[in-house]
Design an enzyme around this catalytic site. Structure first.
Site, mmCIF file in Angstrom:
data_model
loop_
_atom_site.group_PDB
_atom_site.id
_atom_site.type_symbol
_atom_site.label_atom_id
_atom_site.label_comp_id
_atom_site.label_asym_id
_atom_site.label_seq_id
_atom_site.Cartn_x
_atom_site.Cartn_y
_atom_site.Cartn_z
ATOM 1 N N GLY A 69 0.851 -1.175 0.000
ATOM 2 C CA GLY A 69 0.000 0.000 0.000
ATOM 3 C C GLY A 69 0.894 1.233 0.000
ATOM 4 O O GLY A 69 1.528 1.546 -0.995
ATOM 5 N N PHE A 70 0.954 1.920 1.139
ATOM 6 C CA PHE A 70 1.793 3.129 1.284
ATOM 7 C C PHE A 70 1.440 4.169 0.224
ATOM 8 O O PHE A 70 2.321 4.684 -0.472
ATOM 9 C CB PHE A 70 3.292 2.796 1.225
ATOM 10 C CG PHE A 70 3.764 1.943 2.357
ATOM 11 C CD1 PHE A 70 4.083 2.507 3.588
ATOM 12 C CD2 PHE A 70 3.872 0.559 2.203
ATOM 13 C CE1 PHE A 70 4.506 1.712 4.643
ATOM 14 C CE2 PHE A 70 4.300 -0.242 3.251
ATOM 15 C CZ PHE A 70 4.615 0.333 4.464
ATOM 16 N N HIS A 71 0.174 4.423 0.052
ATOM 17 C CA HIS A 71 -0.242 5.481 -0.863
ATOM 18 C C HIS A 71 -1.676 5.915 -0.533
ATOM 19 O O HIS A 71 -2.376 5.243 0.226
ATOM 20 C CB HIS A 71 -0.140 5.023 -2.337
ATOM 21 C CG HIS A 71 -1.066 3.913 -2.704
ATOM 22 N ND1 HIS A 71 -0.658 2.598 -2.831
ATOM 23 C CD2 HIS A 71 -2.388 3.907 -2.982
ATOM 24 C CE1 HIS A 71 -1.684 1.855 -3.168
ATOM 25 N NE2 HIS A 71 -2.748 2.619 -3.268
ATOM 26 N N ALA A 72 -2.067 7.019 -1.134
ATOM 27 C CA ALA A 72 -3.459 7.480 -1.111
ATOM 28 C C ALA A 72 -3.852 7.721 -2.564
ATOM 29 O O ALA A 72 -3.022 7.601 -3.473
ATOM 30 C CB ALA A 72 -3.582 8.759 -0.289
ATOM 31 N N ARG B 239 -3.250 4.410 3.037
ATOM 32 C CA ARG B 239 -3.497 3.028 3.460
ATOM 33 C C ARG B 239 -2.226 2.194 3.429
ATOM 34 O O ARG B 239 -1.360 2.377 2.559
ATOM 35 C CB ARG B 239 -4.596 2.354 2.632
ATOM 36 C CG ARG B 239 -4.252 1.704 1.285
ATOM 37 C CD ARG B 239 -3.966 2.677 0.193
ATOM 38 N NE ARG B 239 -4.852 3.800 0.108
ATOM 39 C CZ ARG B 239 -5.966 3.827 -0.633
ATOM 40 N NH1 ARG B 239 -6.273 2.795 -1.390
ATOM 41 N NH2 ARG B 239 -6.702 4.918 -0.678
#
Ligand code: TYD
Length: 132
Positions: free
Chosen positions: A47-50, A95
């Site tokens: 994830g590690f993004h929006a 997230r």
């Protein structure tokens, strides 16, 4: 922040389990894409993004995994372990997913086609968007 969980009607009977997902009914947007993650190693965190505009509903159809959601003010963690529950992920939410079980199949319903330009991949850029 409070995670938004959608309860799906259980259509199971003596023959086995059944859940039905319909756009703009129990899924709160038009479904343009479905993808699924499987065979994820237990020690992997992804994830590690929006997203700028994308809305999604994540359903753990088998096994379990944990979602961290961050709205820029506070964070929540939710263990998804039921094919009867969907986690609604609006746009502008950071997230991260982790603690996948070996058998985890995480299905994600998405409101848009894949578009790399919709991603916010740097946490600092995400915080900037939250305050924009
Ligand atoms: P990415 O979204 O970075 O994975 P995660 O956030 O779950 O860790 O996606 C991994 C790669 O797959 C990346 O190169 C983009 C590509 N991809 C697609 O081509 N289509 C899709 O629908 C998705 C979700 C990813």
């Amino acid at each position: 922040m409070n995670p938004v969980l959608i309860d799906f009607k259980d259509l199971s009977d003596y023959r086995g389990g059944l859940v039905s997902l319909e756009e703009n009914k129990n899924i709160p947007f038009t479904i343009r894409r479905v993808y699924y993650l499987f065979g994820t190693d237990t020690d992997v965190r992804r994830g590690f993004h929006a997203h700028k505009t994308l809305k999604q509903v994540a359903v753990c159809v088998k096994g379990a995994c944990t979602f961290l959601l961050d709205d820029g003010h506070s964070r929540s963690t939710t263990r998804l372990s039921s094919p009867h529950k969907g986690l609604y992920i609006s746009n502008i939410l950071w997230r991260e997913m982790f603690d996948f079980t070996d058998d985890c199949v995480l299905m994600v319903l998405a409101s848009e086609y894949y578009d790399e330009s919709d991603y916010i991949r740097e946490y600092d850029d995400f915080i900037e968007q939250v305050h924009a």
